[in-house]
Design a protein around this motif. Structure first.
Motif, PDB file in Angstrom:
ATOM      1  N   ARG A 122     -15.650  13.766  14.164  1.00 38.01           N
ATOM      2  CA  ARG A 122     -16.403  14.022  12.933  1.00 38.01           C
ATOM      3  C   ARG A 122     -17.441  12.942  12.702  1.00 38.01           C
ATOM      4  O   ARG A 122     -18.576  13.235  12.336  1.00 38.01           O
ATOM      5  N   LEU A 123     -17.042  11.690  12.890  1.00 41.58           N
ATOM      6  CA  LEU A 123     -17.956  10.574  12.699  1.00 41.58           C
ATOM      7  C   LEU A 123     -19.119  10.652  13.674  1.00 41.58           C
ATOM      8  O   LEU A 123     -20.279  10.465  13.296  1.00 41.58           O
ATOM      9  N   GLU A 124     -18.821  10.948  14.940  1.00 40.68           N
ATOM     10  CA  GLU A 124     -19.883  11.079  15.938  1.00 40.68           C
ATOM     11  C   GLU A 124     -20.816  12.232  15.591  1.00 40.68           C
ATOM     12  O   GLU A 124     -22.034  12.122  15.739  1.00 40.68           O
ATOM     13  N   SER A 125     -20.263  13.335  15.120  1.00 44.65           N
ATOM     14  CA  SER A 125     -21.063  14.489  14.735  1.00 44.65           C
ATOM     15  C   SER A 125     -21.962  14.144  13.547  1.00 44.65           C
ATOM     16  O   SER A 125     -23.132  14.510  13.523  1.00 44.65           O
ATOM     17  N   ASP A 126     -21.404  13.409  12.571  1.00 42.06           N
ATOM     18  CA  ASP A 126     -22.197  12.998  11.414  1.00 42.06           C
ATOM     19  C   ASP A 126     -23.354  12.102  11.837  1.00 42.06           C
ATOM     20  O   ASP A 126     -24.468  12.247  11.353  1.00 42.06           O
ATOM     21  N   LYS A 127     -23.093  11.172  12.751  1.00 41.00           N
ATOM     22  CA  LYS A 127     -24.160  10.282  13.243  1.00 41.00           C
ATOM     23  C   LYS A 127     -25.218  11.091  13.971  1.00 41.00           C
ATOM     24  O   LYS A 127     -26.412  10.846  13.820  1.00 41.00           O
ATOM     25  N   SER A 128     -24.786  12.065  14.762  1.00 38.24           N
ATOM     26  CA  SER A 128     -25.718  12.919  15.495  1.00 38.24           C
ATOM     27  C   SER A 128     -26.560  13.735  14.518  1.00 38.24           C
ATOM     28  O   SER A 128     -27.772  13.868  14.691  1.00 38.24           O
ATOM     29  N   ASP A 129     -25.914  14.266  13.470  1.00 38.09           N
ATOM     30  CA  ASP A 129     -26.638  15.035  12.457  1.00 38.09           C
ATOM     31  C   ASP A 129     -27.654  14.163  11.734  1.00 38.09           C
ATOM     32  O   ASP A 129     -28.768  14.599  11.447  1.00 38.09           O
ATOM     33  N   ASP A 130     -27.284  12.905  11.432  1.00 40.14           N
ATOM     34  CA  ASP A 130     -28.208  11.982  10.781  1.00 40.14           C
ATOM     35  C   ASP A 130     -29.424  11.724  11.667  1.00 40.14           C
ATOM     36  O   ASP A 130     -30.552  11.700  11.195  1.00 40.14           O
ATOM     37  N   ALA A 131     -29.181  11.536  12.966  1.00 44.01           N
ATOM     38  CA  ALA A 131     -30.288  11.282  13.897  1.00 44.01           C
ATOM     39  C   ALA A 131     -31.197  12.507  13.968  1.00 44.01           C
ATOM     40  O   ALA A 131     -32.425  12.360  13.993  1.00 44.01           O
ATOM     41  N   LYS A 132     -30.616  13.698  13.996  1.00 38.94           N
ATOM     42  CA  LYS A 132     -31.429  14.921  14.026  1.00 38.94           C
ATOM     43  C   LYS A 132     -32.261  15.047  12.764  1.00 38.94           C
ATOM     44  O   LYS A 132     -33.443  15.404  12.826  1.00 38.94           O
ATOM     45  N   THR A 133     -31.662  14.742  11.631  1.00 42.19           N
ATOM     46  CA  THR A 133     -32.383  14.829  10.367  1.00 42.19           C
ATOM     47  C   THR A 133     -33.545  13.846  10.334  1.00 42.19           C
ATOM     48  O   THR A 133     -34.647  14.197   9.924  1.00 42.19           O
ATOM     49  N   ARG A 134     -33.302  12.607  10.780  1.00 45.77           N
ATOM     50  CA  ARG A 134     -34.389  11.617  10.825  1.00 45.77           C
ATOM     51  C   ARG A 134     -35.505  12.066  11.758  1.00 45.77           C
ATOM     52  O   ARG A 134     -36.688  11.909  11.448  1.00 45.77           O
TER      53      ARG A 134
END
Length: 119
Positions: free
Chosen positions: A81-93
């Motif tokens: 979940r944490l890795e997915s959240d970080k990946s989602d944050d990077a995609k959003t940026r």
């Protein structure tokens, strides 16, 4: 962050209250902290204080355990979940950056004024 979300992160519950709310023993709660599944705050006397989010996490851990998951499984779930959240944050940026570069005065060939940076 909305006020409601901020309030959920306030660490105000002592371990005794958390024990009653989750039906976990103090030892179990400390064990989940040792396993880095929860991270309660500490007050000046070094006593653990838990937030509503911590309590929700403990209740979710109980659900996982009741479903037959092991602690290692639960740790893996939270790690993913944490890795997915970080990946989602990077995609959003990345999407926000592209949107900024492709709008208004920055639209010229993807270059920001006064910058040699190209997309």
């Amino acid at each position: 962050m909305a006020n409601r979300e901020i309030r959920r992160t306030f660490a105000v519950f002592p371990i005794g209250s958390v024990m009653k709310l989750t039906n976990f023993s103090a030892r179990q709660i400390r064990y989940y902290e040792e396993q880095q599944l929860i991270t309660p705050d500490r007050n000046q006397g070094n006593h653990r204080l838990f937030s509503l989010d911590d309590i929700d996490r403990l209740l979710e851990i109980r659900d996982f355990l009741d479903e037959g998951y092991t602690i290692a499984d639960v740790r893996d779930i939270y790690r993913r979940r944490l890795e997915s959240d970080k990946s989602d944050d990077a995609k959003t940026r990345r999407l926000l950056r592209e949107e900024i570069l492709n709008s208004g005065p920055f639209r010229q060939q993807g270059q920001m004024p006064g910058s040699t940076f190209r997309q």
